[in-house]
Write a protein that holds these residues in place. Sequence first.
Motif, PDB file in Angstrom:
ATOM      1  N   PHE A   1      20.566 -51.159  -4.738  1.00  0.00           N
ATOM      2  CA  PHE A   1      20.448 -51.629  -6.118  1.00  0.00           C
ATOM      3  C   PHE A   1      19.052 -52.184  -6.382  1.00  0.00           C
ATOM      4  N   ARG A   2      18.772 -52.380  -7.655  1.00  0.00           N
ATOM      5  CA  ARG A   2      17.510 -52.977  -8.080  1.00  0.00           C
ATOM      6  C   ARG A   2      17.805 -54.184  -8.952  1.00  0.00           C
ATOM      7  N   ILE A   3      17.177 -55.307  -8.656  1.00  0.00           N
ATOM      8  CA  ILE A   3      17.291 -56.525  -9.454  1.00  0.00           C
ATOM      9  C   ILE A   3      16.045 -56.631 -10.325  1.00  0.00           C
ATOM     10  N   SER A   4      16.215 -56.949 -11.579  1.00  0.00           N
ATOM     11  CA  SER A   4      15.061 -57.190 -12.447  1.00  0.00           C
ATOM     12  C   SER A   4      15.386 -58.319 -13.410  1.00  0.00           C
ATOM     13  N   PHE A   5      14.388 -59.130 -13.698  1.00  0.00           N
ATOM     14  CA  PHE A   5      14.585 -60.227 -14.652  1.00  0.00           C
ATOM     15  C   PHE A   5      13.239 -60.615 -15.240  1.00  0.00           C
ATOM     16  N   GLY A   6      13.290 -61.226 -16.406  1.00  0.00           N
ATOM     17  CA  GLY A   6      12.047 -61.613 -17.048  1.00  0.00           C
ATOM     18  C   GLY A   6      12.290 -62.389 -18.319  1.00  0.00           C
ATOM     19  N   ASP A   7      11.236 -62.995 -18.818  1.00  0.00           N
ATOM     20  CA  ASP A   7      11.317 -63.725 -20.073  1.00  0.00           C
ATOM     21  C   ASP A   7      10.108 -63.393 -20.933  1.00  0.00           C
ATOM     22  N   SER A   8      10.274 -63.499 -22.243  1.00  0.00           N
ATOM     23  CA  SER A   8       9.205 -63.188 -23.180  1.00  0.00           C
ATOM     24  C   SER A   8       9.256 -64.150 -24.359  1.00  0.00           C
ATOM     25  N   THR A   9       8.089 -64.392 -24.930  1.00  0.00           N
ATOM     26  CA  THR A   9       7.969 -65.152 -26.167  1.00  0.00           C
ATOM     27  C   THR A   9       7.258 -64.257 -27.175  1.00  0.00           C
ATOM     28  N   PHE A  10       7.843 -64.105 -28.367  1.00  0.00           N
ATOM     29  CA  PHE A  10       7.329 -63.188 -29.367  1.00  0.00           C
ATOM     30  C   PHE A  10       6.634 -63.942 -30.496  1.00  0.00           C
ATOM     31  N   SER A  11       5.535 -63.384 -30.976  1.00  0.00           N
ATOM     32  CA  SER A  11       4.819 -63.989 -32.099  1.00  0.00           C
ATOM     33  C   SER A  11       5.454 -63.610 -33.427  1.00  0.00           C
ATOM     34  N   GLN A  12       6.253 -62.534 -33.419  1.00  0.00           N
ATOM     35  CA  GLN A  12       6.923 -62.055 -34.625  1.00  0.00           C
ATOM     36  C   GLN A  12       8.064 -61.145 -34.191  1.00  0.00           C
ATOM     37  N   GLN A  13       8.902 -60.749 -35.147  1.00  0.00           N
ATOM     38  CA  GLN A  13       9.961 -59.804 -34.816  1.00  0.00           C
ATOM     39  C   GLN A  13       9.316 -58.512 -34.315  1.00  0.00           C
ATOM     40  N   THR A  14       9.754 -58.050 -33.149  1.00  0.00           N
ATOM     41  CA  THR A  14       9.076 -56.939 -32.473  1.00  0.00           C
ATOM     42  C   THR A  14      10.067 -55.844 -32.088  1.00  0.00           C
ATOM     43  N   THR A  15       9.645 -54.612 -32.236  1.00  0.00           N
ATOM     44  CA  THR A  15      10.438 -53.462 -31.797  1.00  0.00           C
ATOM     45  C   THR A  15       9.748 -52.798 -30.612  1.00  0.00           C
ATOM     46  N   LEU A  16      10.499 -52.649 -29.534  1.00  0.00           N
ATOM     47  CA  LEU A  16      10.017 -51.943 -28.349  1.00  0.00           C
ATOM     48  C   LEU A  16      10.777 -50.627 -28.229  1.00  0.00           C
ATOM     49  N   PHE A  17      10.082 -49.575 -27.821  1.00  0.00           N
ATOM     50  CA  PHE A  17      10.719 -48.295 -27.566  1.00  0.00           C
ATOM     51  C   PHE A  17      10.770 -48.074 -26.056  1.00  0.00           C
ATOM     52  N   PHE A  18      11.817 -47.412 -25.597  1.00  0.00           N
ATOM     53  CA  PHE A  18      11.967 -47.228 -24.158  1.00  0.00           C
ATOM     54  C   PHE A  18      12.447 -45.824 -23.819  1.00  0.00           C
ATOM     55  N   GLU A  19      12.115 -45.421 -22.605  1.00  0.00           N
ATOM     56  CA  GLU A  19      12.644 -44.200 -21.998  1.00  0.00           C
ATOM     57  C   GLU A  19      13.096 -44.551 -20.590  1.00  0.00           C
ATOM     58  N   PHE A  20      14.260 -44.050 -20.216  1.00  0.00           N
ATOM     59  CA  PHE A  20      14.795 -44.332 -18.878  1.00  0.00           C
ATOM     60  C   PHE A  20      15.329 -43.020 -18.336  1.00  0.00           C
ATOM     61  N   ASN A  21      14.616 -42.413 -17.380  1.00  0.00           N
ATOM     62  CA  ASN A  21      14.920 -41.038 -16.979  1.00  0.00           C
ATOM     63  C   ASN A  21      15.771 -40.929 -15.720  1.00  0.00           C
ATOM     64  N   GLU A  22      16.619 -41.921 -15.486  1.00  0.00           N
ATOM     65  CA  GLU A  22      17.516 -41.876 -14.333  1.00  0.00           C
ATOM     66  C   GLU A  22      18.945 -42.181 -14.767  1.00  0.00           C
ATOM     67  N   GLU A  23      19.875 -41.820 -13.909  1.00  0.00           N
ATOM     68  CA  GLU A  23      21.289 -42.155 -14.117  1.00  0.00           C
ATOM     69  C   GLU A  23      21.550 -43.498 -13.455  1.00  0.00           C
ATOM     70  N   THR A  24      22.142 -44.422 -14.186  1.00  0.00           N
ATOM     71  CA  THR A  24      22.321 -45.767 -13.639  1.00  0.00           C
ATOM     72  C   THR A  24      23.507 -46.484 -14.265  1.00  0.00           C
ATOM     73  N   VAL A  25      24.047 -47.440 -13.514  1.00  0.00           N
ATOM     74  CA  VAL A  25      24.998 -48.415 -14.048  1.00  0.00           C
ATOM     75  C   VAL A  25      24.308 -49.766 -13.978  1.00  0.00           C
ATOM     76  N   GLU A  26      24.333 -50.475 -15.091  1.00  0.00           N
ATOM     77  CA  GLU A  26      23.578 -51.725 -15.179  1.00  0.00           C
ATOM     78  C   GLU A  26      24.466 -52.917 -15.482  1.00  0.00           C
ATOM     79  N   MET A  27      24.403 -53.931 -14.624  1.00  0.00           N
ATOM     80  CA  MET A  27      24.972 -55.243 -14.926  1.00  0.00           C
ATOM     81  C   MET A  27      23.921 -55.973 -15.770  1.00  0.00           C
ATOM     82  N   HIS A  28      24.253 -56.292 -16.998  1.00  0.00           N
ATOM     83  CA  HIS A  28      23.258 -56.899 -17.893  1.00  0.00           C
ATOM     84  C   HIS A  28      23.711 -58.294 -18.331  1.00  0.00           C
ATOM     85  N   PHE A  29      22.812 -59.259 -18.135  1.00  0.00           N
ATOM     86  CA  PHE A  29      23.047 -60.638 -18.545  1.00  0.00           C
ATOM     87  C   PHE A  29      21.923 -61.070 -19.480  1.00  0.00           C
ATOM     88  N   SER A  30      22.272 -61.435 -20.700  1.00  0.00           N
ATOM     89  CA  SER A  30      21.284 -61.945 -21.650  1.00  0.00           C
ATOM     90  C   SER A  30      21.453 -63.460 -21.719  1.00  0.00           C
TER      91      SER A  30
END
Length: 325
Positions: A67-96
């Motif tokens: 498995f892979r663990i990833s975590f992070g935090d961000s502070t935004f200066s304004q409402q922001t839209t990010l675009f993403f591509e994920f080219n693998e098959e995965t099951v993700e445990m997601h905690f917000s």
Amino acid sequence: YAKRKTIYAKRNNIMGLKLYLKDLQNLFYESGCQYYEIDDVGTSEMTINYDNKYFKGGYKEIILDNFRISFGDSTFSQQTTLFFEFNEETVEMHFSLQGINSVFMNNNATDFGVNGSTHNIFYGNDLKGRLDWESKSTYFFEVNFHPDTFTKHLPEGKTFDTFKKMIYNKEIGRLSKYNYPITPEMLTIIDQITKCSWKNKFRQMFLEAKVTELLMLQLSQIAEDNATLTTSETPKGIVDKMYYASDLVIKELNNPMHLKDLAKAVNTNECTLKKEFKNIFGTTVFGYIRDTQMKRAKELLTNHGMPVGRVSEIIGYKNPHHFTP
């Protein structure tokens, strides 16, 4: 004994995630392009920090065999839209743990967002989409598995069988249509993982044990909740409305809605809202708001070291003197 020299290398065989603003010319993150520190047993670790006119923050990955663990935090200066591509098959445990966002994948109109203090489990395969950040700050924690590894942990039950079928058919989706509140036990394990100080084989053993324990808590919470719903006499339509109400409560945590407005938003009346919300969640709407605020406050104070005044502002207390975590 001679001191082992630290090895750094790029990982070209890891899950391929790209994050960018507007188009690929604005690419600011791509998995495998950074150098990873690799320990004696092959565990890889990478930390990056970013700072631009839209947002700043940090991101960390820890990659083990299963498995892979990833975590992070961000502070935004304004409402922001990010675009993403994920080219693998995965099951993700997601905690917000903090933040409000909307996630749309593969031109699907369904919002897959998981707002602050909630969690869910997702399946994806060759994803493209966007993340609309609606809050000034965010903090997330994720664990990604290859589907074959993940499905070995799934217990029996209608909900889990449906998710297993979804994975088999390669259908993008989530384990539960509802997002679930992050419990204090989950917060403790996440904190232990992100602050792990063990090295080499001991780190590998520790992280494998803690990720398994965290997954167990997720699955048991969902199984228990589904068992309650199965035996409940509450109509499914009402159950859906109450879960929608809980999502709205969390989304508007720093500016709680009045009962009248909340009932209107979920297309019911105040009497039904108060009765059925307590029937399903075991507490009143106001009790749910208070408990969620305290969980978030504890996480911000303990894990982020925020001052009380700032925490009280984030969770909706106008006067810090009225806030007692």
